[in-house]
Scaffold this motif. Structure first.
Motif: not given
Length: 303
Positions: A209-210, A18, A15, A214, A22, A38
């Motif tokens: 990736y998110l 991110t 986290w 994540a 973001l 997402r």
């Protein structure tokens, strides 16, 4: 440290990576669009990898996963609503107050008051978070109230995961709750008039990736790990997220931490360490205080 606790610490580290990502993604995508993409990608990825564990579909998985999805979605939505009127750093600090909410939510859910050591650990970590944040004033407007709702939603989501994760497979539960987030995200995109950015403008590498690491990986690991530790311990371990975020920003974006932030980080880590050590230390102290058992010599035994 147990494997479940180490897993939650890994989640906090993921986290933490991110925030900077973001920040750049939000320059292209609206929060609703980011949420829809997402969660949709995360749902597809996890379902594709573990599709054998999703069939046959069980009603209990759908029910429990949807219930988790409600709190997960509420957490994201209230955070976005708050960000419309307050800064990101203030949002991050207020969101972190789920550390304080979690013991009381767990108390209500389990009818069992957390131990005094748990409350002390929470207090130390919360003090550290106030030092770590650059905006800790207590003036509240609509944005702050929305974000407090976010903190409460995440606290409830952790406790609910602790409960339902014990009776269901973490993969279907994760897929179901992410699917709820995806559906709500697309509904909100529709209320804004549809998806606006061009396909080529979307930062797909960052988004993957998110979604994969994540979201899909993190939620699956969280759903597995939370039932194997206490909700209060999980909240304390998650409190290290801003420390990982600062370390990531320092390593890859040349940002620097202030002395105040270093002090706050040290307090957060001290609180987490205290939560790990206070029970064993108390057990050792009580063992030393207990008088040694006396044995009667065998020759004096009564017949």
């Amino acid at each position: 440290m147990r494997r479940a606790d180490a897993t939650l610490l890994l989640i906090a580290a993921i986290w933490g990576t991110t925030f900077a990502l973001l920040r750049d993604t939000m320059r292209v995508l609206h929060p609703f669009e980011l949420m829809a993409l997402r969660f949709s990608l995360a749902t597809v990825i996890l379902a594709a990898v573990y599709w054998r564990r999703l069939v046959p579909v069980r009603w209990s998985w759908v029910r429990d996963g949807a219930w988790l999805g409600v709190w997960l979605t509420l957490g994201y939505l209230t955070q976005v609503m708050g960000l419309l009127t307050i800064t990101a750093s203030r949002s991050a600090f207020i969101t972190s107050t789920y550390i304080a909410f979690t013991p009381f939510v767990a108390w209500i859910a389990f009818r069992s008051r957390p131990a005094i050591g748990d409350f002390l650990a929470v207090a130390i970590v919360f003090l550290g978070l106030t030092r770590f944040s650059s905006e800790t004033s207590f003036a509240f407007g609509p944005g702050e109230i929305w974000t407090l709702g976010c903190a409460l939603s995440f606290a409830i989501q952790m406790v609910v995961t602790h409960i339902v994760g014990k009776r269901g497979d973490p993969i279907p539960l994760s897929v179901a709750q992410m699917a709820v987030g995806a559906v709500v995200g697309w509904i909100l995109v529709g209320t804004r008039g549809g998806f606006r950015p061009s396909f080529g403008a979307v930062p797909w590498g960052v988004l993957l990736y998110l979604a994969a690491a994540a979201t899909a990986l993190v939620i699956a690991l969280q759903t597995w790990a939370l039932p194997r530790t206490s909700s209060v311990k999980a909240a304390l371990l998650f409190s290290t997220e801003p420390i990982f975020a600062a370390a990531f920003a320092m390593a890859f974006f040349a940002e620097r931490m202030t002395s105040r932030e270093y002090f706050g980080a040290a307090l957060v880590l001290a609180g987490v360490l205290f939560s790990e050590l206070w029970r064993p230390a108390l057990a050792r102290l009580s063992g030393r205080a207990r008088p040694p058992e006396t044995r009667r010599p065998e020759g004096n035994a009564r017949s």
